[in-house]
Design a protein around this motif. Sequence first.
Motif, PDB file in Angstrom:
ATOM      1  N   GLU A   2      -7.823  -0.942 -11.152  1.00 23.76           N
ATOM      2  CA  GLU A   2      -8.440  -1.013  -9.833  1.00 23.76           C
ATOM      3  C   GLU A   2      -7.545  -1.836  -8.906  1.00 23.76           C
ATOM      4  O   GLU A   2      -7.060  -2.905  -9.290  1.00 23.76           O
ATOM      5  CB  GLU A   2      -9.818  -1.668  -9.926  1.00 23.76           C
ATOM      6  N   ILE A   3      -7.310  -1.300  -7.717  1.00 20.49           N
ATOM      7  CA  ILE A   3      -6.515  -2.003  -6.710  1.00 20.49           C
ATOM      8  C   ILE A   3      -7.358  -2.153  -5.450  1.00 20.49           C
ATOM      9  O   ILE A   3      -7.884  -1.167  -4.939  1.00 20.49           O
ATOM     10  CB  ILE A   3      -5.216  -1.250  -6.373  1.00 20.49           C
ATOM     11  N   THR A   4      -7.468  -3.382  -4.975  1.00 18.54           N
ATOM     12  CA  THR A   4      -8.144  -3.679  -3.720  1.00 18.54           C
ATOM     13  C   THR A   4      -7.079  -4.118  -2.719  1.00 18.54           C
ATOM     14  O   THR A   4      -6.165  -4.863  -3.070  1.00 18.54           O
ATOM     15  CB  THR A   4      -9.176  -4.814  -3.903  1.00 18.54           C
ATOM     16  N   LYS A  57      -7.202   5.297  -6.245  1.00 18.35           N
ATOM     17  CA  LYS A  57      -7.887   5.301  -4.952  1.00 18.35           C
ATOM     18  C   LYS A  57      -8.282   3.869  -4.604  1.00 18.35           C
ATOM     19  O   LYS A  57      -8.896   3.191  -5.421  1.00 18.35           O
ATOM     20  CB  LYS A  57      -9.095   6.219  -4.990  1.00 18.35           C
ATOM     21  N   THR A  58      -7.902   3.429  -3.404  1.00 17.93           N
ATOM     22  CA  THR A  58      -8.230   2.082  -2.955  1.00 17.93           C
ATOM     23  C   THR A  58      -9.057   2.160  -1.680  1.00 17.93           C
ATOM     24  O   THR A  58      -9.212   3.242  -1.100  1.00 17.93           O
ATOM     25  CB  THR A  58      -6.956   1.254  -2.673  1.00 17.93           C
ATOM     26  N   ASN A  59      -9.515   1.037  -1.237  1.00 25.98           N
ATOM     27  CA  ASN A  59     -10.267   0.961   0.017  1.00 25.98           C
ATOM     28  C   ASN A  59      -9.383   1.271   1.224  1.00 25.98           C
ATOM     29  O   ASN A  59      -9.877   1.494   2.316  1.00 25.98           O
ATOM     30  CB  ASN A  59     -10.909  -0.418   0.164  1.00 25.98           C
ATOM     31  N   ALA A  60      -8.069   1.299   1.037  1.00 30.53           N
ATOM     32  CA  ALA A  60      -7.122   1.572   2.128  1.00 30.53           C
ATOM     33  C   ALA A  60      -6.364   2.881   1.908  1.00 30.53           C
ATOM     34  O   ALA A  60      -5.305   3.087   2.481  1.00 30.53           O
ATOM     35  CB  ALA A  60      -6.142   0.414   2.261  1.00 30.53           C
ATOM     36  N   GLY A  61      -6.870   3.751   1.051  1.00 29.39           N
ATOM     37  CA  GLY A  61      -6.189   5.009   0.749  1.00 29.39           C
ATOM     38  C   GLY A  61      -5.596   4.987  -0.642  1.00 29.39           C
ATOM     39  O   GLY A  61      -5.718   4.018  -1.383  1.00 29.39           O
ATOM     40  N   SER A  62      -4.937   6.061  -0.991  1.00 24.97           N
ATOM     41  CA  SER A  62      -4.369   6.194  -2.337  1.00 24.97           C
ATOM     42  C   SER A  62      -3.050   5.452  -2.466  1.00 24.97           C
ATOM     43  O   SER A  62      -2.219   5.467  -1.561  1.00 24.97           O
ATOM     44  CB  SER A  62      -4.147   7.664  -2.678  1.00 24.97           C
ATOM     45  N   GLU A  75      -5.208  -5.153 -14.953  1.00 22.40           N
ATOM     46  CA  GLU A  75      -6.194  -4.100 -14.718  1.00 22.40           C
ATOM     47  C   GLU A  75      -6.845  -4.213 -13.345  1.00 22.40           C
ATOM     48  O   GLU A  75      -7.180  -3.219 -12.722  1.00 22.40           O
ATOM     49  CB  GLU A  75      -7.264  -4.157 -15.815  1.00 22.40           C
ATOM     50  N   ASP A  76      -7.030  -5.433 -12.856  1.00 21.14           N
ATOM     51  CA  ASP A  76      -7.677  -5.689 -11.571  1.00 21.14           C
ATOM     52  C   ASP A  76      -6.654  -6.332 -10.632  1.00 21.14           C
ATOM     53  O   ASP A  76      -6.275  -7.485 -10.826  1.00 21.14           O
ATOM     54  CB  ASP A  76      -8.879  -6.616 -11.792  1.00 21.14           C
ATOM     55  N   LEU A  77      -6.201  -5.576  -9.629  1.00 18.89           N
ATOM     56  CA  LEU A  77      -5.148  -6.054  -8.728  1.00 18.89           C
ATOM     57  C   LEU A  77      -5.632  -6.133  -7.293  1.00 18.89           C
ATOM     58  O   LEU A  77      -6.518  -5.383  -6.885  1.00 18.89           O
ATOM     59  CB  LEU A  77      -3.943  -5.112  -8.787  1.00 18.89           C
ATOM     60  N   LYS A  78      -5.022  -7.033  -6.546  1.00 16.09           N
ATOM     61  CA  LYS A  78      -5.302  -7.154  -5.120  1.00 16.09           C
ATOM     62  C   LYS A  78      -3.979  -7.229  -4.380  1.00 16.09           C
ATOM     63  O   LYS A  78      -3.089  -7.997  -4.747  1.00 16.09           O
ATOM     64  CB  LYS A  78      -6.109  -8.410  -4.820  1.00 16.09           C
ATOM     65  N   ILE A  79      -3.842  -6.389  -3.346  1.00  9.17           N
ATOM     66  CA  ILE A  79      -2.676  -6.453  -2.464  1.00  9.17           C
ATOM     67  C   ILE A  79      -3.114  -7.188  -1.209  1.00  9.17           C
ATOM     68  O   ILE A  79      -4.077  -6.798  -0.554  1.00  9.17           O
ATOM     69  CB  ILE A  79      -2.142  -5.049  -2.131  1.00  9.17           C
TER      70      ILE A  79
END
Length: 108
Positions: A2-4, A57-62, A75-79
């Motif tokens: 998951e990427i946020t 799929k992220t909250n800001a697009g793929s 597994e859990d990433l944030k940009i």
Amino acid sequence: MEITVTETAAEKLSERVAGKDGYVKLKYDIDGCGCVVSGVTALWLVHELDDDDREIKTNAGSIYVEKSKEVFLDEDLKIDFSEKANCFQLKSPNQYLNPRMSFFDKTK
């Protein structure tokens, strides 16, 4: 995986991609690092995807990630984006994977 993407990072990413055709990849780049486990993450804008790329799929697009390099990512990433350092950051709940992550336009 998951990427946020934070709101600030989404805005900066949108500015850099605006009007360009391509795909955003979270690239684990090993070129010049000497060893596969010593890679550096970066955001790349590319014309084409590779067979090994997987869509997240992220909250800001793929955002696309190479399946074979996922082992080096959490597994859990944030940009995020640091205004002070003027760069993207890749974080997980446990660590900074890259506090000064670059964006490269590979479509040029």
